[in-house]
Design a protein around this motif. Structure first.
Motif, short mmCIF file in Angstrom:
data_model
loop_
_atom_site.label_atom_id
_atom_site.label_comp_id
_atom_site.label_asym_id
_atom_site.label_seq_id
_atom_site.Cartn_x
_atom_site.Cartn_y
_atom_site.Cartn_z
N GLU A 26 0.83 -1.20 0.00
CA GLU A 26 0.00 0.00 0.00
C GLU A 26 0.87 1.25 0.00
OE1 GLU A 26 -2.59 -0.14 3.37
OE2 GLU A 26 -3.92 -1.67 2.49
N ASN A 27 0.93 1.94 -1.14
CA ASN A 27 1.67 3.20 -1.27
C ASN A 27 3.07 3.09 -0.68
OD1 ASN A 27 -1.47 4.20 -0.39
ND2 ASN A 27 -0.66 4.86 -2.36
N SER A 29 7.04 3.18 -0.52
CA SER A 29 8.21 3.84 -1.10
C SER A 29 9.45 3.40 -0.33
CB SER A 29 8.09 5.37 -1.00
OG SER A 29 7.04 5.85 -1.81
N ASN A 40 6.07 5.08 -4.23
CA ASN A 40 4.62 5.12 -3.98
C ASN A 40 3.90 4.01 -4.74
OD1 ASN A 40 2.34 6.24 -2.74
ND2 ASN A 40 1.85 7.46 -4.55
N SER A 42 1.69 0.56 -5.21
CA SER A 42 0.61 -0.27 -4.65
C SER A 42 0.43 -1.50 -5.54
CB SER A 42 -0.69 0.51 -4.56
OG SER A 42 -0.59 1.57 -3.62
N GLY A 77 4.54 3.83 3.66
CA GLY A 77 3.59 2.85 3.16
C GLY A 77 3.54 1.61 4.03
N GLN A 230 8.27 2.06 -10.18
CA GLN A 230 6.81 2.00 -10.29
C GLN A 230 6.39 0.85 -11.19
OE1 GLN A 230 5.89 5.99 -11.73
NE2 GLN A 230 5.57 6.72 -9.64
#
Length: 377
Positions: A26-27, A29, A40, A42, A77, A230
């Motif tokens: 969850e989010n 980093s 960031n 998820s 996160g 990402q």
């Protein structure tokens, strides 16, 4: 036993809105100074899934794996495993085991000693350890190598020992960091299928990190393609290959021809008009709107090559610039008059080809309207 083919076709918990993820980032980093290794991010992974993180070196995939294993702490996160927040839980207390790229076997221990090491550390009774070790040896087909030491084994055998040691503690999740990188090509291909069979037999969740796209496509139920910390796209292998979400994914997974142009609407349907004035028929314009810049991505195996002009709209002529013969297939690089190079691949279904195209021949390349996918990013 149920066929793995039919099992993998029907296994799709991510398509069930009521299914709960087994692993959730969850989010998340992770920063090293000013550098964001994971940015960031998820991501949801489901129980019994064989999940692959695919990307180039430095994209953040190993950092993500190490954070799940407890070897790195997220900068921000949350990471949840079976609903439990992993924050502050050390690696040896997590229901996770990690198989490292180097295998990290103890050189002074035998094969069975290496497999038993973690069980002894947990204080398991000797009889149970012996039984578990024998089960693991049988699982990886190394019963006759139990008394050997790592230097007496081949690369493939050492890989199996490391796998058995990782599985001996019966983790809920097995993390594999480039697990087949040290194997030669033929053994690597064989081991890929063995890992898939093993994962199904044990009913575990496997999460593998690899930069090898063929490895990910062969083994994984789903693949997350990563770039710069990402996730670019998460999907089953066929969707990643046939319906990439971006130019990066299309270019990273497999070979691709990319035509840049402007989407236009004609009476016969949508077209992509490229910089040289060529207009390509397209079956589906996707998210692109008329007048918008877009890219038509076409895989080489969907491009036909011939001496004579085919009777289709999407046809361009050029000069055969390079030829790569791979035995089962041949790849042609055709240089267009404006300098662009288009790849076309053909299956070598016949032992001999009469009047085969060769270097500097003029040739036509063509593809159908539904051969490519239109991308807007």
């Amino acid at each position: 036993m149920k066929s793995l083919g039919s099992t993998r076709r029907t296994f799709a918990p991510w398509a069930d809105p009521d299914a709960k993820p087994f692993i959730r980032f969850e989010n998340v980093s992770k920063r090293f100074g000013d550098f964001a290794a994971v940015d960031n991010l998820s991501l949801d992974i489901y129980e019994r899934e064989f999940f692959a993180l695919l990307g180039a070196s430095g994209c953040g995939k190993t950092t993500l794996l190490r954070m799940l294993g407890g070897f790195e702490r997220p900068t921000s996160g949350r990471i949840l495993l079976d609903g439990q927040n992993m924050l502050g839980i050390p690696p040896h207390r997590r229901p996770v085991n990690m198989m490292f790229q180097s295998y990290a076997l103890f050189p002074h221990m035998t094969v069975e000693g290496n497999i038993a090491f973690g069980l002894k550390q947990e204080g398991m009774p000797k009889a149970e350890i012996a039984e578990r070790v024998q089960r693991m040896l049988k699982l990886v087909k190394l019963e006759s190598f139990a008394k050997r030491k790592p230097h007496q084994l081949s690369g493939g055998q050492r890989q199996r020992v490391a796998l058995a040691r990782s599985l001996a503690k019966r983790p809920k999740v097995l993390l594999l960091d480039e697990p087949l990188g040290a194997l030669d090509k033929k053994l690597r291909e064989e081991t890929q299928f063995e890992l898939v069979d093993l994962q199904y037999e044990l009913g575990l969740t496997f999460m593998v990190v690899t930069h090898d796209q063929e490895e990910a496509m062969t083994m994984a139920d789903r693949i997350a393609v990563m770039d710069k910390g990402q996730v670019e796209q998460v999907a089953p292998p066929q969707e990643i290959y046939e319906a990439p979400a971006s130019r990066f994914v299309a270019d990273f997974v497999g070979s691709i021809n990319m035509f840049e142009g402007t989407l236009i609407r004609e009476a016969g349907g949508p077209q992509l008009k490229d910089r040289s004035g060529l207009a390509f028929d397209i079956a589906d314009s996707g998210d692109a709107s008329p007048g918008e810049t877009a890219w038509l991505a076409v895989r080489p195996e969907k491009v036909r090559i011939s001496r004579e002009r085919p009777e289709v709209q999407n046809a361009i002529d050029g000069e055969v610039w390079d030829i790569a013969y791979f035995g089962d297939m041949t790849v042609y690089n055709v240089r267009l008059d404006d300098g662009r190079v288009v790849k076309a691949s053909t299956i070598n279904s016949l032992r001999r080809l009469e009047d085969a195209l060769t270097w500097h021949d003029r040739a036509w390349i063509s593809f159908s309207a539904d051969a490519g996918v239109v991308l807007t990013r």
